[in-house]
Design a protein around this motif. Structure first.
Motif, PDB file in Angstrom:
ATOM      1  N   PHE A 145      43.613  40.011  34.335  1.00 33.11           N
ATOM      2  CA  PHE A 145      44.806  39.331  33.520  1.00 33.11           C
ATOM      3  C   PHE A 145      44.402  38.535  32.183  1.00 33.11           C
ATOM      4  N   LEU A 146      44.724  39.087  31.071  1.00 34.97           N
ATOM      5  CA  LEU A 146      44.192  38.502  29.743  1.00 34.97           C
ATOM      6  C   LEU A 146      42.615  38.452  29.920  1.00 34.97           C
ATOM      7  N   GLY A 147      42.155  39.522  30.329  1.00 33.75           N
ATOM      8  CA  GLY A 147      40.670  39.668  30.268  1.00 33.75           C
ATOM      9  C   GLY A 147      39.820  39.113  31.461  1.00 33.75           C
ATOM     10  N   TYR A 148      40.397  38.346  32.330  1.00 34.72           N
ATOM     11  CA  TYR A 148      39.884  37.668  33.227  1.00 34.72           C
ATOM     12  C   TYR A 148      40.011  38.412  34.858  1.00 34.72           C
ATOM     13  N   PRO A 149      39.015  38.550  35.783  1.00 36.19           N
ATOM     14  CA  PRO A 149      39.052  39.330  36.664  1.00 36.19           C
ATOM     15  C   PRO A 149      40.164  39.038  37.815  1.00 36.19           C
ATOM     16  N   VAL A 150      40.831  39.870  38.266  1.00 36.48           N
ATOM     17  CA  VAL A 150      41.822  39.629  39.384  1.00 36.48           C
ATOM     18  C   VAL A 150      41.587  40.356  40.539  1.00 36.48           C
ATOM     19  N   TYR A 151      41.730  39.463  41.719  1.00 40.79           N
ATOM     20  CA  TYR A 151      41.265  40.051  43.100  1.00 40.79           C
ATOM     21  C   TYR A 151      42.589  40.065  43.989  1.00 40.79           C
ATOM     22  N   ARG A 152      42.499  41.183  44.803  1.00 43.91           N
ATOM     23  CA  ARG A 152      43.518  41.196  45.986  1.00 43.91           C
ATOM     24  C   ARG A 152      43.039  40.741  47.528  1.00 43.91           C
ATOM     25  N   VAL A 153      43.731  39.997  48.185  1.00 42.13           N
ATOM     26  CA  VAL A 153      43.292  39.492  49.413  1.00 42.13           C
ATOM     27  C   VAL A 153      43.449  40.754  50.375  1.00 42.13           C
ATOM     28  N   MET A 154      42.361  40.937  50.832  1.00 38.01           N
ATOM     29  CA  MET A 154      42.265  42.271  51.755  1.00 38.01           C
ATOM     30  C   MET A 154      42.617  41.928  53.369  1.00 38.01           C
ATOM     31  N   SER A 155      42.245  40.828  53.774  1.00 35.77           N
ATOM     32  CA  SER A 155      42.282  40.206  55.099  1.00 35.77           C
ATOM     33  C   SER A 155      41.853  38.745  54.895  1.00 35.77           C
ATOM     34  N   TYR A 183      47.358  37.998  45.312  1.00 35.69           N
ATOM     35  CA  TYR A 183      46.363  38.139  44.295  1.00 35.69           C
ATOM     36  C   TYR A 183      46.005  36.768  43.702  1.00 35.69           C
ATOM     37  N   TYR A 184      44.731  36.827  43.052  1.00 34.75           N
ATOM     38  CA  TYR A 184      44.317  35.586  42.658  1.00 34.75           C
ATOM     39  C   TYR A 184      43.193  35.781  41.814  1.00 34.75           C
ATOM     40  N   SER A 185      42.808  34.539  40.829  1.00 31.44           N
ATOM     41  CA  SER A 185      41.519  34.745  39.981  1.00 31.44           C
ATOM     42  C   SER A 185      40.902  33.478  40.163  1.00 31.44           C
ATOM     43  N   TYR A 186      39.515  33.740  40.278  1.00 32.57           N
ATOM     44  CA  TYR A 186      38.559  32.616  40.227  1.00 32.57           C
ATOM     45  C   TYR A 186      38.505  31.941  39.138  1.00 32.57           C
ATOM     46  N   GLU A 187      38.991  32.495  37.767  1.00 33.31           N
ATOM     47  CA  GLU A 187      38.497  31.997  36.540  1.00 33.31           C
ATOM     48  C   GLU A 187      39.659  31.594  35.681  1.00 33.31           C
ATOM     49  N   THR A 188      41.014  31.872  35.835  1.00 32.34           N
ATOM     50  CA  THR A 188      42.050  31.610  35.239  1.00 32.34           C
ATOM     51  C   THR A 188      43.489  31.573  36.247  1.00 32.34           C
ATOM     52  N   ASP A 189      44.505  30.605  35.606  1.00 31.35           N
ATOM     53  CA  ASP A 189      45.573  30.649  36.136  1.00 31.35           C
ATOM     54  C   ASP A 189      46.551  31.913  36.036  1.00 31.35           C
ATOM     55  N   ILE A 190      47.058  32.604  36.826  1.00 29.06           N
ATOM     56  CA  ILE A 190      47.828  33.499  36.530  1.00 29.06           C
ATOM     57  C   ILE A 190      49.246  33.398  36.683  1.00 29.06           C
ATOM     58  N   THR A 191      49.911  32.011  36.837  1.00 28.47           N
ATOM     59  CA  THR A 191      51.154  31.726  37.243  1.00 28.47           C
ATOM     60  C   THR A 191      51.805  31.571  35.916  1.00 28.47           C
ATOM     61  N   LEU A 192      51.259  31.309  34.613  1.00 26.56           N
ATOM     62  CA  LEU A 192      51.947  31.096  33.423  1.00 26.56           C
ATOM     63  C   LEU A 192      51.913  32.204  32.356  1.00 26.56           C
ATOM     64  N   ASN A 193      53.239  32.435  31.840  1.00 24.97           N
ATOM     65  CA  ASN A 193      53.167  33.805  30.876  1.00 24.97           C
ATOM     66  C   ASN A 193      52.335  33.394  29.747  1.00 24.97           C
ATOM     67  N   ASP A 197      39.214  20.192  44.532  1.00 25.01           N
ATOM     68  CA  ASP A 197      39.689  21.056  43.473  1.00 25.01           C
ATOM     69  C   ASP A 197      38.810  22.357  43.398  1.00 25.01           C
ATOM     70  N   ARG A 198      37.516  22.186  43.947  1.00 24.90           N
ATOM     71  CA  ARG A 198      36.726  23.382  43.841  1.00 24.90           C
ATOM     72  C   ARG A 198      37.198  24.430  44.755  1.00 24.90           C
ATOM     73  N   PHE A 199      37.947  24.123  45.956  1.00 21.85           N
ATOM     74  CA  PHE A 199      38.335  25.041  46.961  1.00 21.85           C
ATOM     75  C   PHE A 199      40.019  25.303  46.823  1.00 21.85           C
ATOM     76  N   ILE A 200      40.603  25.041  45.783  1.00 30.35           N
ATOM     77  CA  ILE A 200      41.907  25.064  45.609  1.00 30.35           C
ATOM     78  C   ILE A 200      42.135  26.417  44.498  1.00 30.35           C
ATOM     79  N   VAL A 201      42.602  27.414  45.013  1.00 26.92           N
ATOM     80  CA  VAL A 201      42.810  28.731  43.921  1.00 26.92           C
ATOM     81  C   VAL A 201      44.399  28.944  44.256  1.00 26.92           C
ATOM     82  N   PRO A 202      45.061  28.954  42.866  1.00 25.08           N
ATOM     83  CA  PRO A 202      46.679  29.587  43.137  1.00 25.08           C
ATOM     84  C   PRO A 202      46.496  31.039  43.194  1.00 25.08           C
ATOM     85  N   ILE A 203      47.386  31.424  44.340  1.00 28.85           N
ATOM     86  CA  ILE A 203      47.387  33.014  44.563  1.00 28.85           C
ATOM     87  C   ILE A 203      49.054  33.653  44.405  1.00 28.85           C
TER      88      ILE A 203
END
Length: 644
Positions: free
Chosen positions: A95-105, A143-153, A193-199
């Motif tokens: 997403f805009l160059g940052y890796p995006v991950y899918r939760v598998m389990s 889905y989520y990213s470790y490096e960027t927020d994906i909720t904002l357009n 904060d280090r353990f809170i990721v927007p999904i």
């Protein structure tokens, strides 16, 4: 084609750890960073309290150690506290160059040692809520990213103040699109904060030529979940490469299943409200076009009752004008000028709903309301008649523009408004219409940046046009799966521009599936939605024993329902469960019809068979009449929250 990550705040952007380590002790769970072992926390298995790490806590040998990839959050039920973690994930795109991950389990860690001292009713209630959590555990498309927020357009991201991206990801994110916002509250209170990721929730279908697929087994990390659909395609147009990405973000304020979340609540939040962003990226430019959809923002309902098309009714309420005003005021503040397209029929019960909507819209300022009977104009597969709709709105729509930025960060265009589309479900007809409008916008964008000439359009490039339409068809399916449990209808129209025999058969199967899910399954799915904004479960076991829980699960995880040890039991409030008698009544009907058929064949041989036939037919008709008269009672119904 390589797309550089956004330059906004990239020098100091906040990043999360990709891997965490889970240590399981007899009395606690310890979660810490693999990169920074001194960073982490532990949770007591007795009372669920969260504490920071210290040297004494980490001493001793755990019974089990594993790698996890994120912490979804925590939820407190009647007695115990439960922690949801990610045990495996897959890199599916960017997403805009940052890796995006899918939760598998995912896995739920139970901190409920106190359950052994609970009363019998408390144990029953805890088991009920745990069932809802197991449903959440099986939630697809997160889905989520470790490096960027994906909720904002893209346009909102571009307006962020300097240093914004150095904040923790959960602070950068738009809370209305964070799927696990409720689950993250305790982690936020503990400043983890280090353990809170927007999904986000949805699906990512990357282009194989541009994306590297990477699986990670047994991961856990704390992050915020966002309801999202994410589709990617790479297009070759003449001598230029362009990447088109569709990102659909589902609002968490009125989560629910199709028949149990209709219309709006008193705050003006509409059901099935989704922001869809069409991102266009080339070597020199980035552009974004936004559309939104959502249920008609009135107070209305369509309660399942075993009929194929349940009655639709508008709820008369003194606050209805305020509900509509609140909804569109919120949209105007966020997007600017609004064009509201109503695709519902103008006759029957659907027409009554549309008329009520039109009447309220007369009193809403600065919003253009456009009624368009999709089925009336596009009957007999005349979907080119959408041009009639576009002719009505083209001048205003093209004034709204789109967002466009060059490689140096110069803003060349800004989107000054948004088109809001709806049908009854805001799914099938809306998918076709949004695809059509997005295609119009894409042509304007490609012409603006010089990829296409003013006389050219994407439909002239057959192969690339097919990729683009497939992108929207897949997106429509993912949105429909979240709301109804089936693929979208009319998907072949989006994919091929016409209705096909295969598409008609597929639509028929999806329609039957929706009937079953609406009547016998969505109660349980809705339940887990409200709960999971706190907890996960095992779907196979749930479906056989708790078929009515789905809406309850949605209400639980989103925080719309709060578990209170001192409140009345949700199970005790409904001791009689008519749904449990449905197999018996179904067997009586099938047996009655079979017996009637057999006795009718014998009527000519024996006059006594007339009596047998009449009795069998009478019993069958009587059972069917009872089912019809009490249809609502025999359907799967949520227990935790009301319709509004």
């Amino acid at each position: 084609m390589d797309i550089e990550p956004s330059l906004v705040g990239s020098a100091e952007r906040f990043k999360l750890d990709h891997e965490l380590e889970l240590h399981e002790f007899e009395d606690k769970f310890v979660i810490k960073s693999l990169q920074s072992p001194n960073q982490g926390f532990w949770i007591s298995r007795r009372d669920g309290n969260i504490n920071f790490l210290d040297d004494e806590i980490c001493s001793g040998s755990p019974s089990r150690t594993s790698t996890i990839y994120g912490v979804v959050g925590t939820i407190r039920l009647v007695v115990g506290t439960y922690v949801v973690v990610i045990t495996s994930c897959k890199e599916v795109g960017s997403f805009l160059g940052y890796p995006v991950y899918r939760v598998m389990s995912m896995r739920v860690l139970a901190c409920n040692d106190a359950l052994k001292f609970s009363t019998g009713q408390e144990k029953k209630d805890e088991a009920y809520f745990m069932t809802l959590l197991n449903i959440v555990e099986s939630t697809p498309g997160l889905y989520y990213s470790y490096e960027t927020d994906i909720t904002l357009n893209l346009q909102r991201r571009n307006k962020l103040v300097e240093g914004w991206m150095s904040k923790p990801l959960w602070k950068q994110a738009d809370p209305r699109y964070i799927w696990n916002r409720h689950l993250s509250e305790e982690l936020i209170e503990c400043k983890l904060d280090r353990f809170i990721v927007p999904i986000i929730q949805g699906n990512i279908l990357p282009s194989p030529s541009m994306l590297r697929m990477h699986s990670i087994q047994n991961p856990i990390t704390s992050h915020l979940n966002v309801v999202l659909s994410f589709q990617v395609a790479e297009l070759k147009l003449k001598d230029s490469l362009a990447m088109v990405t569709l990102v659909s973000r589902r609002c968490n304020r009125r989560l629910g299943t199709r028949m149990w979340r209709r219309g709006a609540n008193l705050e003006g939040d509409a059901a099935n409200f989704i922001e869809t962003e069409q991102l266009l990226e080339t070597e020199r430019f980035r552009s974004s076009f936004l559309q939104v959809r959502g249920s008609i923002p009135l107070l209305w309902e369509q309660i399942v009752d075993l009929s194929y098309k349940p009655h639709l009714s508008v709820i008369k309420h003194e606050q209805t004008p305020l509900v509509v005003e609140r909804h569109f005021s919120d949209l105007s503040q966020r997007y600017g000028e609004i064009i509201a397209i109503d695709l519902t029929e103008k006759h029957g019960e659907e027409g009554q709903l549309s008329a009520a909507y039109a009447a309220e819209m007369k009193n809403v300022p600065n919003v253009r309301y456009v009624p368009f009977d999709f089925h009336g104009h596009c009957k007999d597969s005349n979907f080119d008649n959408l041009e009639i709709l576009y002719d009505q709105i083209s001048e205003d729509a093209e004034k709204q523009r789109y967002f466009l930025i060059d490689r140096e960060g110069n803003v060349l265009e800004e989107q000054k408004g948004v088109i809001r589309s709806n049908c009854v479900d805001s799914l099938d007809r809306t998918n076709v219409t949004q695809c059509y409008l997005a295609q119009k916008a894409l042509n304007l964008q490609l012409q603006r940046i010089g990829v296409l000439s003013p006389s050219e359009c994407i439909s002239m490039f057959d192969e690339e046009y097919g990729k683009y339409r497939a992108l929207w068809a897949e997106q429509g399916d993912e949105i429909s799966l979240e709301y109804t449990g089936t693929h979208a209808l009319k998907g072949d129209i989006v994919r091929y521009g016409k209705q096909t025999i295969f598409g008609m058969i597929k639509d028929g199967m999806s329609a039957l599936s929706r009937y079953y899910l609406n009547n016998f399954h969505d109660g349980i799915r809705q339940a887990s939605s409200f709960v999971f904004h706190n907890l996960p479960l095992n779907l196979d076991r749930v479906l056989t024993s708790f078929i009515h829980l789905m809406q309850d699960a949605l209400d639980l995880i989103s925080g719309h329902y709060t578990v209170n040890r001192n409140s009345l039991s949700p199970i005790g409030q409904n001791g009689f469960d008519p749904f449990s008698f449905l197999p018996v009544t179904s067997a009586l009907i099938i047996g009655g019809l079979t017996a009637t058929t057999l006795t009718v064949q014998q009527v000519g041989r024996n006059v006594h068979q007339y009596v047998s036939t009449a009795i069998c037919a009478g019993i069958t008709a009587g059972v069917m009449a009872i089912l019809k008269a009490n249809g609502r009672q025999f359907c799967s119904r949520p227990r935790l929250c009301g319709l509004l």
